[in-house]
Design an enzyme around this catalytic site. Structure first.
Site, mmCIF file in Angstrom:
data_model
loop_
_atom_site.group_PDB
_atom_site.id
_atom_site.type_symbol
_atom_site.label_atom_id
_atom_site.label_comp_id
_atom_site.label_asym_id
_atom_site.label_seq_id
_atom_site.Cartn_x
_atom_site.Cartn_y
_atom_site.Cartn_z
ATOM 1 C CE1 TYR A 185 -3.192 2.862 0.374
ATOM 2 C CE2 TYR A 185 -3.385 2.301 2.706
ATOM 3 C CZ TYR A 185 -3.815 3.317 1.711
ATOM 4 O OH TYR A 185 -4.443 4.212 1.953
ATOM 5 C CB CYS A 186 1.099 4.250 -0.091
ATOM 6 S SG CYS A 186 1.595 6.062 -0.092
ATOM 7 C CG LEU A 187 6.259 5.751 0.661
ATOM 8 C CD1 LEU A 187 4.933 6.698 0.641
ATOM 9 C CD2 LEU A 187 7.074 6.368 1.724
ATOM 10 C CG PHE A 245 -3.942 -1.838 -2.214
ATOM 11 C CD1 PHE A 245 -4.298 -2.590 -3.330
ATOM 12 C CD2 PHE A 245 -4.469 -2.293 -0.962
ATOM 13 C CE1 PHE A 245 -4.945 -3.821 -3.300
ATOM 14 C CE2 PHE A 245 -5.175 -3.394 -0.961
ATOM 15 C CZ PHE A 245 -5.397 -4.384 -1.858
#
Length: 596
Positions: free
Chosen positions: A328-330, A356
């Site tokens: 998710y993200c980073l 994501f």
């Protein structure tokens, strides 16, 4: 004051006022001194900061002066509109109700109170501000010849100045605050000063009732066990809620820029609970809050002591040879780096991956780009070299500035001018629960991803001695993005599809970076788009043209994809029942560490 308006006032006796003022005075001086000292150490303006701002506005002035006719035309338009506004104000005094010269944009919460419309004085103040704001924005936006990145930065700082100068932010030009001040005989301002001093002592603006939530009590309450920990992570295995589970386990890699429990706020909006309820054996990484002694912890440490160690534990505990992963993200950027390294090494333990709201290509990284260039990164590195980490409160302020009216000035007015306490809201509690980032790792990430955009280039980054190439990733991947994301713009995240050689699926959700991801099916909110045409489409706009639109949450769409990659059903696995014994109940102790 209108006689038909119900007034709920608290009469303040002079003795009470004196006592309150004395209490505030006794603690305010030391608090302000402590705050200024802390700000000088943690946030001081470096030579690079000052030089950056100076260069920006020198370039702006030079471009404006290169086309004086355009500037003159903009000024003439502004004065014509302003004279029309003065004329309208005069007509209103005579009982005529002309059409407004300018009106707030739909959804602008600053001017919702009826007095902004009904009272001629406040209507004039409102429209004067909106005209000036429009003039500044249009002048800056229409300046030709600026580098696109510089233009974006100038527009951002202009917007920040304009937002700060809104009449709603000042006592004498906010009709709601004036009314509250009269009704409470100033108690709202005394309460607001108390709130300000409390925020100064804590080091951040209070956005929600911080006493209404507690991690592990009413947020992050999905049952499970911490089955492993080291100096960087705790690994949580969640308790199954089904009799049977998919054979292949699932590892969730959250971003290290904030706490993992955004995915597990409360049962009704918990992605963790949803995943477990679908029959997946879910493991979650919980990153430790870095401190000064972690200054030299780098990006590769997050691979080895983080993802690779978690994989090792997951497979040993479940007795499986392979697993699936979510980033998710980073955490997705880290997952992409790990997968590229594993592909180079012939390591095929991860069989499918979901990203994501993840950037793998940083060519257009969204609004965050205004804070990232060589001078600003050097400034950050100066701060981090003094402390060993980047203070999470700095990060929070940075992201809040991107939506200042909603995430800064709204609370400034509520907390300090109205003197009220903010409402309990689990998402804002999580948003206030900041975490730090190690100096070495954060510097590597900013320079290699944002400044160089090296991850997308074959061999652009060497990790653990191996030049990596995302194009060597051949496993099935699923990208989930959100249409209004200003942190990871969906068209930029879509570039990840073109950087992988295996079969890919792309799902586009509604809303933004957080609300669009944490969107449970029961809420029946937003839409999502997907396109299962059977072949890759390189261009995101063409993909969207051919995509099907569906109502509600994207979670079930991803779940069907993930289930197809997870093998047969086996008996549910109890956390810590095999190689690794429970250390403590979920959500663990690392996530409970606070920096404020």
């Amino acid at each position: 004051m209108s006689e038909n308006v119900a007034v709920d006032t608290k009469t303040v006796e002079s003795s009470e006022l004196s006592q309150t003022l004395a209490e505030i005075a006794s603690k305010s001086q030391q608090l302000v001194q402590d705050f200024l000292k802390r700000e000088q150490n943690a946030h001081h303006i470096s030579v690079h900061d000052a030089l950056h701002m100076s260069q920006l506005f020198q370039q702006l002035s030079a471009r404006m002066m290169s086309n004086p006719m355009a500037l003159m035309q903009a000024q003439m338009t502004f004065w014509q509109d302003y004279l029309a506004l003065v004329q309208n104000a005069t007509l209103r005094m005579l009982g005529v109700r002309p059409e407004p010269v300018i009106a707030p944009k739909k959804g602008d919460k600053r001017f919702q109170h009826e007095s902004w419309e009904e009272n001629p004085v406040f209507d004039f103040i409102k429209q004067s501000y909106l005209l000036a704001a429009e003039y500044l924005h249009s002048t800056v936006k229409n300046i030709e010849g600026l580098d696109p990145k510089r233009a974006r930065q100038v527009e951002f700082y202009t917007r920040a100045f304009v937002d700060a100068m809104a009449p709603s932010n000042f006592i004498h030009t906010n009709p709601e605050v004036l009314r509250a001040t009269l009704e409470t005989r100033g108690q709202n301002l005394l309460n607001g000063l108390k709130n300000l001093l409390d925020d100064l002592s804590r080091g951040s603006v209070k956005m929600t009732d911080l006493d209404a939530f507690e991690v592990g009590k009413n947020v992050a309450i999905s049952p499970g066990e911490v089955i492993y920990q080291n100096d960087l992570i705790q690994l949580i295995q969640y308790t199954p809620s089904t009799d049977k589970v998919y054979k292949r386990p699932l590892l969730f890699i959250p971003p290290w820029i904030n706490k993992f429990y955004i995915a597990d706020l409360q049962p009704e909006n918990s992605l963790v609970k949803y995943i477990v309820d679908q029959g997946f054996t879910l493991f979650m990484i919980s990153w430790k809050v870095p401190k000064k002694e972690d200054a030299e912890r780098g990006y590769e440490d997050y691979m080895t002591d983080g993802v690779f160690k978690a994989m090792e534990v997951v497979l040993a505990e479940t007795g499986e040879k392979d697993l699936n992963a979510i980033g998710y993200c980073l955490g997705g950027t880290l997952l992409g780096s790990v997968l590229a390294y594993m592909s180079a090494k012939g390591d095929d333990r991860i069989k499918s991956a979901a990203y994501f709201t993840t950037l793998l290509d940083f060519s257009d990284p969204g609004d965050v780009e205004v804070f990232i260039d060589e001078l600003q990164v050097k400034s950050l590195e100066e701060r981090m070299n003094r402390t060993g980490y980047l203070d999470g409160r700095n990060i929070a302020v940075t992201f809040n500035m991107l939506r200042a009216n909603d995430l800064i000035w709204q609370y400034f007015i509520n907390n300090y001018l109205h003197g009220k306490e903010p409402f309990p809201f689990d998402l804002l509690y999580w948003n206030s629960d900041a975490t730090n980032m190690p100096a070495k790792m954060h510097s590597f990430y900013l320079r290699n991803m944002y400044l160089r955009n090296a991850l997308r280039e074959p061999g652009g980054i060497t990790l653990l001695g191996e030049p990596i190439d995302l194009r060597k990733i051949k496993i099935p991947t699923c990208f989930v993005s959100t249409k209004e994301d200003h942190i990871a713009p969906w068209k930029t995240t879509y570039e990840g599809v073109n950087l992988h050689s295996g079969p890919t699926k792309f799902i586009l959700g509604g809303s933004g970076h957080i609300a669009g991801v944490m969107n449970p099916p029961a809420k029946k909110k937003y839409f999502y788009w997907t396109n299962d045409g059977g072949r890759k489409i390189a261009d995101p706009d063409k993909w969207l043209e051919k995509a099907e639109k569906y109502p509600g949450s994207w979670w079930p769409e991803w779940s069907k994809w993930a289930a197809d990659k997870s093998g047969t059903q086996v008996a549910a696995r109890k956390p810590g029942a095999n190689k690794f014994k429970p250390i403590e109940p979920a959500p663990g102790s690392y996530v409970k560490e606070r920096i404020v």
